[in-house]
Scaffold this motif. Structure first.
Motif, PDB file in Angstrom:
ATOM      1  N   ALA A  57      16.194  41.374 123.423  1.00 26.36           N
ATOM      2  CA  ALA A  57      17.035  40.590 123.138  1.00 26.36           C
ATOM      3  C   ALA A  57      17.604  41.170 121.933  1.00 26.36           C
ATOM      4  N   SER A  58      17.311  42.089 120.973  1.00 29.68           N
ATOM      5  CA  SER A  58      16.959  42.287 119.751  1.00 29.68           C
ATOM      6  C   SER A  58      18.597  43.590 120.735  1.00 29.68           C
ATOM      7  N   GLY A  59      18.637  44.816 120.960  1.00 24.06           N
ATOM      8  CA  GLY A  59      19.385  45.490 121.234  1.00 24.06           C
ATOM      9  C   GLY A  59      20.624  44.136 121.651  1.00 24.06           C
ATOM     10  N   LEU A  60      19.904  42.905 122.700  1.00 22.74           N
ATOM     11  CA  LEU A  60      21.448  42.134 123.444  1.00 22.74           C
ATOM     12  C   LEU A  60      22.852  41.864 121.608  1.00 22.74           C
ATOM     13  N   ALA A  61      21.537  40.966 120.740  1.00 28.22           N
ATOM     14  CA  ALA A  61      22.283  40.626 119.506  1.00 28.22           C
ATOM     15  C   ALA A  61      22.799  41.320 118.850  1.00 28.22           C
ATOM     16  N   ARG A  62      22.203  42.576 119.143  1.00 35.73           N
ATOM     17  CA  ARG A  62      22.502  44.130 118.022  1.00 35.73           C
ATOM     18  C   ARG A  62      24.296  44.335 118.331  1.00 35.73           C
ATOM     19  N   ARG A  63      24.564  44.182 120.143  1.00 37.98           N
ATOM     20  CA  ARG A  63      25.696  44.865 121.284  1.00 37.98           C
ATOM     21  C   ARG A  63      26.541  43.932 120.485  1.00 37.98           C
ATOM     22  N   SER A  64      26.233  42.350 120.230  1.00 39.46           N
ATOM     23  CA  SER A  64      27.065  41.330 119.797  1.00 39.46           C
ATOM     24  C   SER A  64      27.661  40.530 118.627  1.00 39.46           C
ATOM     25  N   GLY A  65      27.285  42.339 118.006  1.00 39.92           N
ATOM     26  CA  GLY A  65      27.198  42.016 116.398  1.00 39.92           C
ATOM     27  C   GLY A  65      26.731  40.861 115.464  1.00 39.92           C
ATOM     28  N   LEU A  66      25.770  40.825 116.140  1.00 45.65           N
ATOM     29  CA  LEU A  66      24.392  39.699 115.304  1.00 45.65           C
ATOM     30  C   LEU A  66      23.343  40.404 114.543  1.00 45.65           C
ATOM     31  N   ASP A  67      22.574  39.522 113.437  1.00 42.62           N
ATOM     32  CA  ASP A  67      22.026  40.018 113.288  1.00 42.62           C
ATOM     33  C   ASP A  67      20.653  40.536 114.196  1.00 42.62           C
ATOM     34  N   PRO A  68      19.822  41.788 114.347  1.00 45.93           N
ATOM     35  CA  PRO A  68      19.275  41.841 115.227  1.00 45.93           C
ATOM     36  C   PRO A  68      18.097  41.112 116.130  1.00 45.93           C
ATOM     37  N   THR A  69      17.835  40.004 114.586  1.00 44.04           N
ATOM     38  CA  THR A  69      15.822  40.014 114.750  1.00 44.04           C
ATOM     39  C   THR A  69      17.015  37.698 114.944  1.00 44.04           C
ATOM     40  N   THR A  70      17.834  37.844 115.415  1.00 46.54           N
ATOM     41  CA  THR A  70      18.819  36.840 115.663  1.00 46.54           C
ATOM     42  C   THR A  70      18.056  35.719 116.468  1.00 46.54           C
ATOM     43  N   PHE A  71      17.931  36.701 118.419  1.00 43.16           N
ATOM     44  CA  PHE A  71      17.518  36.346 119.262  1.00 43.16           C
ATOM     45  C   PHE A  71      15.516  35.670 118.939  1.00 43.16           C
ATOM     46  N   ASN A  72      14.485  36.850 117.858  1.00 40.26           N
ATOM     47  CA  ASN A  72      13.746  37.157 118.223  1.00 40.26           C
ATOM     48  C   ASN A  72      12.393  35.752 118.624  1.00 40.26           C
ATOM     49  N   LYS A  73      11.116  35.978 119.121  1.00 37.29           N
ATOM     50  CA  LYS A  73      10.703  35.049 119.874  1.00 37.29           C
ATOM     51  C   LYS A  73       9.808  33.894 118.407  1.00 37.29           C
ATOM     52  N   SER A  74      10.421  34.916 117.134  1.00 29.23           N
ATOM     53  CA  SER A  74      10.175  33.910 115.949  1.00 29.23           C
ATOM     54  C   SER A  74      10.836  32.870 115.694  1.00 29.23           C
ATOM     55  N   LYS A  75      11.930  33.311 115.927  1.00 28.31           N
ATOM     56  CA  LYS A  75      13.185  32.301 115.517  1.00 28.31           C
ATOM     57  C   LYS A  75      13.444  31.049 115.808  1.00 28.31           C
ATOM     58  N   ARG A  76      12.616  30.488 117.608  1.00 30.75           N
ATOM     59  CA  ARG A  76      12.847  30.275 118.018  1.00 30.75           C
ATOM     60  C   ARG A  76      11.843  28.192 117.698  1.00 30.75           C
ATOM     61  N   TYR A  77      10.914  28.422 117.150  1.00 29.51           N
ATOM     62  CA  TYR A  77      10.172  27.621 116.948  1.00 29.51           C
ATOM     63  C   TYR A  77      10.562  27.854 115.301  1.00 29.51           C
ATOM     64  N   ALA A  78      10.283  26.030 114.536  1.00 27.65           N
ATOM     65  CA  ALA A  78       9.561  26.450 112.970  1.00 27.65           C
ATOM     66  C   ALA A  78       8.793  26.575 112.870  1.00 27.65           C
ATOM     67  N   PRO A  79       8.616  26.030 111.682  1.00 31.80           N
ATOM     68  CA  PRO A  79       6.981  26.501 111.427  1.00 31.80           C
ATOM     69  C   PRO A  79       6.042  25.625 111.761  1.00 31.80           C
ATOM     70  N   ASP A  80       6.877  24.590 111.567  1.00 34.95           N
ATOM     71  CA  ASP A  80       6.247  22.974 112.116  1.00 34.95           C
ATOM     72  C   ASP A  80       6.132  22.538 113.388  1.00 34.95           C
TER      73      ASP A  80
END
Length: 212
Positions: A22-45
């Motif tokens: 997922a991070s490699g896909l983000a890098r290839r697309s010109g996005l921050d490598p963490t864009t699609f990290n599992k931790s980004k998919r839900y807010a802390p709450d």
């Protein structure tokens, strides 16, 4: 109606089809490598977070994927046919400052503005350059895309891209080479042949295909 998990699953599936994380896909697309990290998919709450339409558009463009395929409508069941995602790095006759494609792997290159799919995996690594101007006619025209293989063997008569130490990038036909000099035919018959000192040539790479 698409659910939160379906959208994220589609991103993961797209990465897998292109043999990326997922991070490699983000890098290839010109996005921050963490864009699609599992931790980004839900807010802390615990509230679901959704990827932006801009990030989805970028990964579709970078992988040459249609919306229907992305969401599994008419998508191939297995991996995509063998091919290469080729970075379009710049322009012939425009200069590529600080870039040495003869040594750098794709992962270390500055993120290109565009990725082009190339179906033949025999050449690793492969890069693309856009022809600018008419100085290479009739061999190449303005706007043609040259696919360049820096690790392919270069022989007399081959079409090559030559990077000079003064930052010029030119397309020539190799005439002959010695340890001290390289001689080239011009791509345009109206231009004279040229000879460069070996020290003035930063790298030379073979043109293996041109989209015309």
């Amino acid at each position: 109606m698409l659910g939160h998990d379906e959208v994220w699953d589609a991103i993961d599936a797209l990465a897998a089809r292109n043999r990326l994380s997922a991070s490699g896909l983000a890098r290839r697309s010109g996005l921050d490598p963490t864009t699609f990290n599992k931790s980004k998919r839900y807010a802390p709450d615990g509230r679901p977070r959704w990827p932006s339409t801009e990030s989805i558009a970028k990964i579709l463009r970078a992988t040459n994927t249609g919306v229907d395929e992305f969401f599994g409508r008419g998508a191939p069941s297995g991996p995509k046919p063998d091919g290469l995602a080729v970075p379009l790095l710049g322009q012939a006759h425009a200069g590529l400052e600080g870039l040495d494609i003869s040594r750098q792997p794709v992962q270390q290159l500055p993120m290109p503005a565009r990725i082009i799919n190339f179906p033949d995996k025999r050449y690793e690594s492969l890069y693309a350059l856009t022809v600018v101007g008419d100085s290479m006619q009739p061999l190449y025209r303005d706007g043609d895309v040259l696919f360049v293989a820096p690790h392919a063997p270069v022989r007399e008569g081959d079409r090559v891209v030559v990077k000079l130490r003064d930052k010029d990038v030119v397309v020539k036909i190799l005439k002959w080479r010695t340890p001290d000099e390289l001689a080239f035919h011009a791509a345009n018959p109206d231009h004279s042949d040229v000879t460069f000192d070996a020290e003035s040539v930063e790298w030379i790479a073979r043109v293996i295909y041109a989209s015309q």
